[in-house]
Enzyme design. Structure first.
Site, short mmCIF file in Angstrom:
data_model
loop_
_atom_site.label_atom_id
_atom_site.label_comp_id
_atom_site.label_asym_id
_atom_site.label_seq_id
_atom_site.Cartn_x
_atom_site.Cartn_y
_atom_site.Cartn_z
N CYS A 136 34.25 28.37 33.26
CA CYS A 136 33.52 28.72 32.04
C CYS A 136 33.74 30.18 31.66
O CYS A 136 33.73 30.54 30.48
CB CYS A 136 32.03 28.45 32.21
SG CYS A 136 31.62 26.70 32.27
N CYS A 147 45.26 39.37 31.30
CA CYS A 147 44.42 38.27 30.79
C CYS A 147 42.99 38.78 30.81
O CYS A 147 42.77 39.99 30.86
CB CYS A 147 44.61 36.98 31.60
SG CYS A 147 43.94 37.06 33.26
#
Ligand SMILES: [Zn+2]
Length: 397
Positions: A198, A354
């Site tokens: 998540c 990232c």
């Protein structure tokens, strides 16, 4: 009513205060005085006080579950508050178990709360879980999920399961005495990194509220018991997987069978004790695997300031780059990395960005597999480290 998890337990009396507090339960024939006494006698362990653990703790406390154990090693972060409704803005930085305990006590001072400010591991899980009647699993990772499953099977406890991702949720009750376990459904974890968490893929804040409430409801039914429960589990999620899609607003229920070959709850189990779940989930580095070289945000800044020529590659998705851009970075999505190897100059170092420094490892591996020989560096802890340590005008997300 028969066949409660607590069916042989000596039950405490309810005080007049408790009778007033729980009157709406006492009026339900399915719960009544007997059921409320069982709730008071029950001990439930909540693994995690995040998105799922928050509604679980709030509703089980309000319902009068006498002892709630809560395990979590995290502290409250600002990005938790979008869904972890047990924690408040003023709790940011506090251990989650401390914040959760305060809130539980605020809702119901009659509850006994036991906190474990630690990570659940193979070393402590059996010891912690053995004193509880039921475990409600609100974890967000595979290694803890398999650990909770195995510990519950070994100890003969029901495991009230929930999981969430983006808009989709799942719930079930894994109780090997009566039905399948988590391994019957998922014998193997997915390869590490294949299924984003998540934290990487996002989650709509209401979703854990709904799934966690379903878990709380299943927990209450296991405690209270019902005639249907003794009659092949008709109204429990034992032997069923509930799938919920919050975007399409759909619920589906699949029947789950026990796997007779299941390595822990099948006919001839091969697992008789807890194992190394990091290794099982592929999170430990293989001996023959070349390590990925890292660079910290501050080291990268120093090299950029010194005018080093670098190729900075942002592998984040377009909707993430819309949140905040990384300076002088070229965007190349992870899926295109190997076929765009010609765009790299192998005489200069490449740095991969990232969000938290995990997906970028896969970009580096993909280039290596494509035969790229230049130096590849992974920005440690990703964009968020840069926003925390170097350019604090950027948001952490
Ligand atoms: Zn099984």
């Amino acid at each position: 009513m028969t066949e409660s998890i607590l069916k042989d337990r000596e039950l405490p009396d309810l005080t007049n205060d408790e009778i007033s507090r729980y009157s709406r339960h006492l009026l339900l024939p399915e719960i009544g005085v007997e059921g409320q006494k069982r709730l008071k006698a029950a001990k439930v362990l909540l693994v995690g006080t995040g998105g799922l653990g928050a509604p679980l703790a709030l509703y089980l406390a309000a319902a009068g579950v006498g002892t709630l154990g809560i395990v979590d090693f995290d502290v409250v972060e600002e990005s938790n508050l979008q869904r972890q409704v047990i924690h408040s803005t003023r709790d940011v930085g506090r251990p989650k178990v401390a914040s959760a305990k305060d809130r539980i006590k605020g809702i119901n001072p009659h509850i006994n709360v036991i906190t474990y400010n630690t990570m659940l591991t193979s070393a402590n899980a059996l010891d912690i879980i053995k004193d509880y009647d039921i475990v409600a699993d609100g974890t967000d990772n595979y290694q803890t999920r398999y650990l909770v499953n195995d510990a519950c099977v070994l100890l003969g406890k029901p495991n009230v399961y929930g999981s969430i991702f983006q808009f989709e949720g799942q719930a079930s009750v894994f109780y090997a005495k009566e039905g399948p376990c988590y391994r019957c459904l998922y014998p193997e974890p997915p390869p590490p990194g294949l299924v984003p968490s998540c934290a990487e893929g996002g989650v709509v804040g209401v979703l854990p509220g709904i799934v966690g409430c379903i878990q709380a409801n299943e927990t209450i039914k296991l405690i209270v018991g019902s005639t249907e429960y003794s009659n092949n589990t008709a109204c429990s999620l034992i032997g069923k997987l509930l799938l919920f899609d919050a975007w399409k607003m759909s619920f589906r229920t699949l029947k789950l069978d026990k796997d007779t070959q299941c390595p822990i709850c099948g006919k001839t189990p091969s697992i008789h004790e807890l194992i190394d779940y990091e290794q099982f989930c592929g999170l430990k580095k293989q001996a023959d695997e070349e390590p990925v070289e890292i660079i910290t945000a501050k080291e990268l800044k120093a090299r950029m300031d010194a005018g080093d020529s670098l190729q900075i590659i942002d592998i984040r998705e377009p909707h993430e780059r819309a949140i905040a851009k990384f300076p002088n970075a070229k965007p190349i999505p992870l899926g295109q990395m190997a076929r765009r190897v010609d765009e790299f100059d192998d005489k200069i170092d490449s740095v991969f960005i990232c969000k938290i420094g995990q997906r970028s490892v896969f970009a580096i591996r993909a280039l290596r597999e494509a035969g790229y020989a230049g130096r590849l560096l992974n920005l440690k802890d990703g964009f968020n480290a840069w926003a925390r340590e170097v350019d604090t005008s950027l948001p952490v997300y």
